[in-house]
Design a protein around this motif. Sequence first.
Motif, short mmCIF file in Angstrom:
data_model
loop_
_atom_site.label_atom_id
_atom_site.label_comp_id
_atom_site.label_asym_id
_atom_site.label_seq_id
_atom_site.Cartn_x
_atom_site.Cartn_y
_atom_site.Cartn_z
N GLN A 70 -1.18 -2.56 -7.69
CA GLN A 70 -0.19 -1.87 -6.94
C GLN A 70 1.09 -3.04 -6.36
O GLN A 70 2.01 -2.63 -6.63
N PHE B 23 -2.96 -6.07 1.15
CA PHE B 23 -4.05 -6.39 0.03
C PHE B 23 -4.04 -7.73 -0.66
O PHE B 23 -4.17 -7.86 -1.93
N LYS C 65 -7.09 -3.26 -8.66
CA LYS C 65 -6.40 -2.18 -8.03
C LYS C 65 -5.22 -2.70 -7.35
O LYS C 65 -4.00 -2.10 -7.25
N ALA C 66 -5.60 -3.51 -6.50
CA ALA C 66 -4.51 -3.89 -5.34
C ALA C 66 -3.47 -4.70 -6.36
O ALA C 66 -2.16 -5.01 -5.94
N LEU D 126 -7.22 -4.07 8.79
CA LEU D 126 -7.30 -2.79 8.30
C LEU D 126 -8.64 -2.59 7.48
O LEU D 126 -8.99 -1.74 6.53
N GLY D 127 -9.43 -3.56 7.42
CA GLY D 127 -10.57 -3.45 6.74
C GLY D 127 -10.21 -3.72 5.31
O GLY D 127 -10.96 -3.30 4.30
N HIS E 123 -1.26 8.52 2.30
CA HIS E 123 -2.88 8.96 1.57
C HIS E 123 -3.54 10.05 2.16
O HIS E 123 -4.42 10.73 1.65
N LYS F 267 -6.48 -8.47 -3.57
CA LYS F 267 -7.92 -8.76 -3.37
C LYS F 267 -8.79 -7.93 -4.63
O LYS F 267 -10.06 -8.23 -4.41
N ASP F 268 -8.19 -7.24 -5.32
CA ASP F 268 -9.10 -6.79 -6.53
C ASP F 268 -8.03 -6.10 -7.58
O ASP F 268 -6.73 -6.22 -7.31
N PRO G 135 3.90 1.87 -3.39
CA PRO G 135 3.61 2.60 -4.72
C PRO G 135 3.81 4.13 -4.45
O PRO G 135 4.35 4.66 -5.46
N VAL G 136 3.15 4.72 -3.54
CA VAL G 136 3.39 6.18 -3.34
C VAL G 136 4.93 6.50 -3.03
O VAL G 136 5.48 7.53 -3.74
N ASN H 47 -6.27 0.90 -2.44
CA ASN H 47 -5.71 0.24 -3.44
C ASN H 47 -5.51 1.20 -4.60
O ASN H 47 -5.37 0.82 -5.62
N ILE I 4 0.70 -1.29 -0.06
CA ILE I 4 -0.13 0.05 0.05
C ILE I 4 1.00 1.08 0.07
O ILE I 4 0.66 2.21 -0.64
N THR I 5 1.95 1.19 0.92
CA THR I 5 2.58 2.27 1.04
C THR I 5 3.61 2.51 -0.17
O THR I 5 4.33 3.73 -0.49
#
Lengths: 421, 164
Positions: free
Chosen positions: A78, A67, A74-75, A364-365, B69, A71-72, A40-41, B26, A37-38
Amino acid sequence: MGMTMTQKILAAHAGLDKVEAGQLVLVDLDLVLGNDITSPVAIKAFEKMGKKQVFDKEKVTMVMDHFAPNKDIKAAQQCMMCRDFCGAQEITNFFDVGQMGIEHALLPEKGLVVSGDAVIGADSHTCTYGALGAFSTGVGSTDMACGMAIGKAWFKVPSALKFELKGKLRPYISGKDVILHIIGKIGVDGALYRSMEFVGEGLASLSMADRLCMANMAIEAGAKNGIFAVDEITKAYVKEHSDREPVVYEADADAVYEKTYVIDLSEIKHTVAFPHLPENTHTTDEIDDIPIQQVVIGSCTNGRLEDLKAAAEIMQGKKVAKGVRCIVIPATQRIYLEAMEQGCLKTFIECGAVVSTPTCGPCLGGHMGILAEGERAVATTNRNFVGRMGHTESEIYLASPEVAAASAIAGRIAAPEEVLK
Amino acid sequence: MKMTGTVIKYGDNVDTDVIIPARYLNTSDQKELASHCMEDLDKTFASRVKEGDILVAGWNFGCGSSREHAPIAIKASGISLVIAKSFARIFYRNSINIGLAIVESPEAADAIAEGDVITADLDNGVLHNETTGQDHKIESFPAFIQTIIENGGLVGSIKNGSIA
């Protein structure tokens, strides 16, 4: 005026003989971490910094855990971005599905952090490695990019709170109860900008799993880092997991602590943080019946082998209560395998729980156990903020693996003793 | 740096999970993140925030996850400045690193109300409340941090070699 453990590590990594609280220093890093998650940024920021190569391909690590397994779409994109970057940069410690685990369980297990290191991670729970006597703290993605580019990070040298531990934990009480007790006592900003330094004869009764769990949640008291004095238990762990030599930093006798808390471990009870802040703690002997619909046993806080064994011991030969979904997530592949070999996974499955591949997932949902409106979960995770595990009208109760396991059996928040009798 | 904006105010312990819920992590697209900013705390935020608005909050703003983010979403929403009684440390450094202006002032955060219009003069260390006429003195950043800000955040500082 002497220095704390944290100040000594920062001084050594800044090339200074001495630092004091409030001083701004540029620190050499032993490891720079990011996740799916972190990173890519951070990769985007790194590219804007104009550097072609990371400062050291052995000292940058990325773990696909939040993720992942994807999970999808977009994930998946990443993770692909991280995979491509690490491939192009020839980063040695890239951990993808199959090798990965939850980052803060994985890196100590892989021996990538040892006592005396200075580590940053673009994940707030990077403070976990303080259990090993390292300075380790969570940062954002741009700090991670800076770390990847030049191997350094800027810090304000923190002042510190001392936690003098004495006594011994009672049966079925673990590090999670201790750290929840402490957060309940000092609040979610009780250690803001400061170090939490754990010392004292009480350390002898705390396993590495207990310490990793406690250091992990230092951030939930707002701390910059949590750090444990190095003892024989730490040295044995480091020796087992790493070829690198640990460097032990002890606080000076005249080190300045803003405050000292004496914690008698023998007095700690089963502690649960109620919604929606980790400081909102209660002990199980003072609460009414609170029915639950989900239990999560896992995460960077409590997904280690010791945690799974503790849960399995309580769940052995019993059944998860009707109406409760119990999700067990071993934190790494190695833990998964060991839990299997030791029969824990069989116990969980026979009990009616599900066992997942390593992932941060529901904590983290993200995925693998999202809560619906009005649902309550007991989780061994670290945060119970509004909407953290799903719907904004759901509730998370943070607890130890022992309490989570007992709650899964009882169908309400329960102490282990209630289901073991 | 000087900015004028209307205040949107929240309470204590606003965590990064409500600033930008993880289900939107995501993506790192700034506009998409901004469209979900504050969603789990205030569903009206994204639709009512205007370019230049100022966010005011209580203690421990931005606690929890290190996700950059969160300040990115706030900045991309058009917020020009965040004033809080205190900031969680990762949010604090992330804001400096990406160039989101922040001011720590318990006194100002208490006195300023939702809907007030504030002019912030960060170079001279004054927050002027256009609605009430009240002034609040604010502390300037240490020189080291000031330099990061002047070089356009951490990316600019590495790029031009001012941090090496």
